[in-house]
Scaffold this motif. Structure first.
Motif, PDB file in Angstrom:
ATOM      1  N   ILE A  88     -41.961 -11.364 -19.939  1.00 42.32           N
ATOM      2  CA  ILE A  88     -43.253 -11.351 -19.616  1.00 42.32           C
ATOM      3  C   ILE A  88     -44.397 -10.246 -20.293  1.00 42.32           C
ATOM      4  O   ILE A  88     -45.255 -10.843 -20.796  1.00 42.32           O
ATOM      5  N   ILE A  89     -43.843  -9.098 -20.337  1.00 43.68           N
ATOM      6  CA  ILE A  89     -44.809  -8.265 -21.162  1.00 43.68           C
ATOM      7  C   ILE A  89     -44.667  -8.066 -22.664  1.00 43.68           C
ATOM      8  O   ILE A  89     -45.267  -7.468 -23.280  1.00 43.68           O
ATOM      9  N   ALA A  90     -43.580  -8.653 -23.212  1.00 43.48           N
ATOM     10  CA  ALA A  90     -43.319  -8.588 -24.534  1.00 43.48           C
ATOM     11  C   ALA A  90     -44.511  -8.750 -25.393  1.00 43.48           C
ATOM     12  O   ALA A  90     -44.740  -8.057 -26.233  1.00 43.48           O
ATOM     13  N   PRO A  91     -45.437 -10.074 -25.126  1.00 48.58           N
ATOM     14  CA  PRO A  91     -46.686 -10.078 -26.236  1.00 48.58           C
ATOM     15  C   PRO A  91     -47.577  -8.589 -26.262  1.00 48.58           C
ATOM     16  O   PRO A  91     -48.119  -8.446 -27.090  1.00 48.58           O
ATOM     17  N   GLY A  92     -47.714  -8.251 -24.916  1.00 46.65           N
ATOM     18  CA  GLY A  92     -48.621  -7.068 -24.881  1.00 46.65           C
ATOM     19  C   GLY A  92     -48.178  -5.887 -25.119  1.00 46.65           C
ATOM     20  O   GLY A  92     -48.974  -5.046 -26.020  1.00 46.65           O
ATOM     21  N   LEU A  93     -46.809  -5.763 -24.892  1.00 43.33           N
ATOM     22  CA  LEU A  93     -46.217  -4.539 -25.489  1.00 43.33           C
ATOM     23  C   LEU A  93     -46.079  -4.504 -27.058  1.00 43.33           C
ATOM     24  O   LEU A  93     -46.164  -3.350 -27.603  1.00 43.33           O
ATOM     25  N   TRP A 170     -41.458  13.403 -35.378  1.00 43.66           N
ATOM     26  CA  TRP A 170     -42.303  11.977 -35.316  1.00 43.66           C
ATOM     27  C   TRP A 170     -43.655  12.525 -34.961  1.00 43.66           C
ATOM     28  O   TRP A 170     -44.016  13.103 -34.178  1.00 43.66           O
ATOM     29  N   LEU A 171     -44.328  11.395 -35.115  1.00 46.74           N
ATOM     30  CA  LEU A 171     -45.913  11.639 -34.737  1.00 46.74           C
ATOM     31  C   LEU A 171     -45.772  11.196 -33.170  1.00 46.74           C
ATOM     32  O   LEU A 171     -46.952  11.691 -32.424  1.00 46.74           O
ATOM     33  N   ILE A 172     -45.269  10.192 -32.872  1.00 41.75           N
ATOM     34  CA  ILE A 172     -45.152   9.480 -31.420  1.00 41.75           C
ATOM     35  C   ILE A 172     -43.668   9.022 -31.099  1.00 41.75           C
ATOM     36  O   ILE A 172     -43.033   8.707 -31.940  1.00 41.75           O
ATOM     37  N   ALA A 173     -43.296   9.551 -29.917  1.00 43.53           N
ATOM     38  CA  ALA A 173     -42.185   9.154 -29.209  1.00 43.53           C
ATOM     39  C   ALA A 173     -42.316   8.315 -28.112  1.00 43.53           C
ATOM     40  O   ALA A 173     -43.307   8.521 -27.226  1.00 43.53           O
ATOM     41  N   ILE A 174     -41.537   7.138 -27.706  1.00 36.95           N
ATOM     42  CA  ILE A 174     -41.888   6.311 -26.627  1.00 36.95           C
ATOM     43  C   ILE A 174     -40.795   5.890 -25.977  1.00 36.95           C
ATOM     44  O   ILE A 174     -39.644   5.711 -26.701  1.00 36.95           O
ATOM     45  N   ASP A 175     -40.707   5.814 -24.753  1.00 31.41           N
ATOM     46  CA  ASP A 175     -39.487   5.601 -23.781  1.00 31.41           C
ATOM     47  C   ASP A 175     -39.903   4.604 -22.845  1.00 31.41           C
ATOM     48  O   ASP A 175     -41.155   4.671 -22.426  1.00 31.41           O
ATOM     49  N   GLU A 176     -39.138   3.596 -22.660  1.00 31.24           N
ATOM     50  CA  GLU A 176     -39.147   2.660 -21.580  1.00 31.24           C
ATOM     51  C   GLU A 176     -39.047   3.520 -20.366  1.00 31.24           C
ATOM     52  O   GLU A 176     -38.359   4.443 -20.074  1.00 31.24           O
ATOM     53  N   CYS A 177     -39.625   3.064 -19.189  1.00 29.54           N
ATOM     54  CA  CYS A 177     -39.865   3.549 -18.051  1.00 29.54           C
ATOM     55  C   CYS A 177     -40.049   2.615 -16.657  1.00 29.54           C
ATOM     56  O   CYS A 177     -40.535   1.406 -17.139  1.00 29.54           O
ATOM     57  N   TYR A 178     -39.929   3.038 -15.509  1.00 37.21           N
ATOM     58  CA  TYR A 178     -40.141   2.266 -14.411  1.00 37.21           C
ATOM     59  C   TYR A 178     -39.661   1.076 -14.366  1.00 37.21           C
ATOM     60  O   TYR A 178     -40.253   0.012 -13.995  1.00 37.21           O
ATOM     61  N   ASP A 179     -38.463   1.013 -14.532  1.00 38.99           N
ATOM     62  CA  ASP A 179     -37.757  -0.104 -14.456  1.00 38.99           C
ATOM     63  C   ASP A 179     -38.205  -1.538 -15.424  1.00 38.99           C
ATOM     64  O   ASP A 179     -38.252  -2.308 -14.972  1.00 38.99           O
ATOM     65  N   ALA A 180     -38.332  -0.966 -16.757  1.00 40.67           N
ATOM     66  CA  ALA A 180     -38.884  -1.781 -17.627  1.00 40.67           C
ATOM     67  C   ALA A 180     -40.261  -2.305 -17.357  1.00 40.67           C
ATOM     68  O   ALA A 180     -40.617  -3.354 -17.872  1.00 40.67           O
ATOM     69  N   GLY A 181     -40.841  -1.727 -16.577  1.00 38.95           N
ATOM     70  CA  GLY A 181     -42.475  -1.932 -16.343  1.00 38.95           C
ATOM     71  C   GLY A 181     -43.573  -1.169 -16.895  1.00 38.95           C
ATOM     72  O   GLY A 181     -44.634  -1.254 -17.016  1.00 38.95           O
ATOM     73  N   ALA A 182     -43.089  -0.189 -17.855  1.00 36.74           N
ATOM     74  CA  ALA A 182     -44.034   0.723 -18.452  1.00 36.74           C
ATOM     75  C   ALA A 182     -43.394   1.200 -19.683  1.00 36.74           C
ATOM     76  O   ALA A 182     -42.185   1.201 -19.957  1.00 36.74           O
ATOM     77  N   ILE A 183     -44.299   1.910 -20.431  1.00 37.51           N
ATOM     78  CA  ILE A 183     -43.875   2.689 -21.457  1.00 37.51           C
ATOM     79  C   ILE A 183     -44.394   4.151 -21.429  1.00 37.51           C
ATOM     80  O   ILE A 183     -45.766   4.361 -21.125  1.00 37.51           O
ATOM     81  N   GLU A 184     -43.829   5.176 -21.635  1.00 34.35           N
ATOM     82  CA  GLU A 184     -44.213   6.383 -21.719  1.00 34.35           C
ATOM     83  C   GLU A 184     -44.305   6.982 -23.153  1.00 34.35           C
ATOM     84  O   GLU A 184     -43.342   6.928 -23.990  1.00 34.35           O
ATOM     85  N   ILE A 185     -45.734   7.483 -23.614  1.00 34.05           N
ATOM     86  CA  ILE A 185     -46.047   7.703 -24.994  1.00 34.05           C
ATOM     87  C   ILE A 185     -46.329   9.051 -24.984  1.00 34.05           C
ATOM     88  O   ILE A 185     -46.993   9.679 -24.415  1.00 34.05           O
TER      89      ILE A 185
END
Length: 218
Positions: A88-93, A170-185
């Motif tokens: 569902i979120i793939a396009p926006g992500l 790295w300039l930015i590191a990104i993790d999936e979080c909240y049971d694949a409901g968000a990313i932490e940047i």
């Protein structure tokens, strides 16, 4: 690449939890009622292994943002479509990740099997969205930087040390979080305003507006 199977969330009593049982009251945003699928940006106070990550010492000065995907007033991970969130979120992500990368390299770490992690460098827009829809909900990480061959840190003893080492390379590191409901940047190179500008939340939400949630409720 196989990708994950459909997921279930089990409570301490052995029951399969309903989506709303996984949310704390603070996760709701009443101003989101009627908005449908959308994303918000918030400053993040990160936790790992049940403990708040200390943001002094080696992580002092780090900017941390949460890009949180939501359905009306609740997070997508607490909605009835929580187990289809990656699709569902793939396009926006994908829009957000391309914005974060801008003219730097985007490197994805995707767990395509229990014992395998694939490293994907600078995927095309279409491939990025496809990869996110299949593998985002299986321990996704991403990095943005000038050198796509830079290594990411691995220190099982301390997430704080691991992330500090990442942000030296790295300039930015990104993790999936909240049971694949968000990313932490995470970033030391960019402050809050610069990260927000790179993400371009308006474009993210324009992309999400085209997602038909009824396809995922049958």
């Amino acid at each position: 690449m196989k990708g994950p199977s459909r997921r279930k969330r089990i409570g301490l009593d052995g029951r399969i939890l309903r989506p709303e049982e996984t949310l704390a009251p603070a996760a709701y945003r009443p101003d989101g009622k009627g908005r449908g699928l959308h994303a918000i940006l918030e400053k993040s106070l990160p936790w790992r292994d049940g403990t708040a990550v200390p943001l002094d010492g080696t992580l002092k000065g780090t900017t941390i943002l949460l890009l949180w995907f939501r359905v009306d007033d609740r997070p997508i991970e607490g909605s009835t479509v929580w187990d289809r969130s990656a699709q569902i979120i793939a396009p926006g992500l994908a829009v957000a990740l391309r914005g974060l990368a801008a003219d730097a390299h985007l490197v994805l770490n995707l767990r395509s099997d229990r014992d395998r992690v694939d490293h994907i460098v600078d995927p095309t827009a279409d491939r990025l969205e496809m990869l996110l829809s299949r593998y985002f909900d299986w321990g996704f990480q991403a990095y943005v930087g000038a050198d796509p061959d830079a290594r990411w840190a691995r220190d099982a003893g301390s997430f704080e040390r691991e992330r500090a080492r990442d942000l030296r390379k790295w300039l930015i590191a990104i993790d999936e979080c909240y049971d694949a409901g968000a990313i932490e940047i995470w970033s030391r190179a960019y402050d809050y305003e610069k990260l927000v500008a790179r993400i371009d939340l308006e474009k993210v939400n324009e992309s999400l507006a085209g997602v038909d949630l009824t396809r995922f409720t049958s």
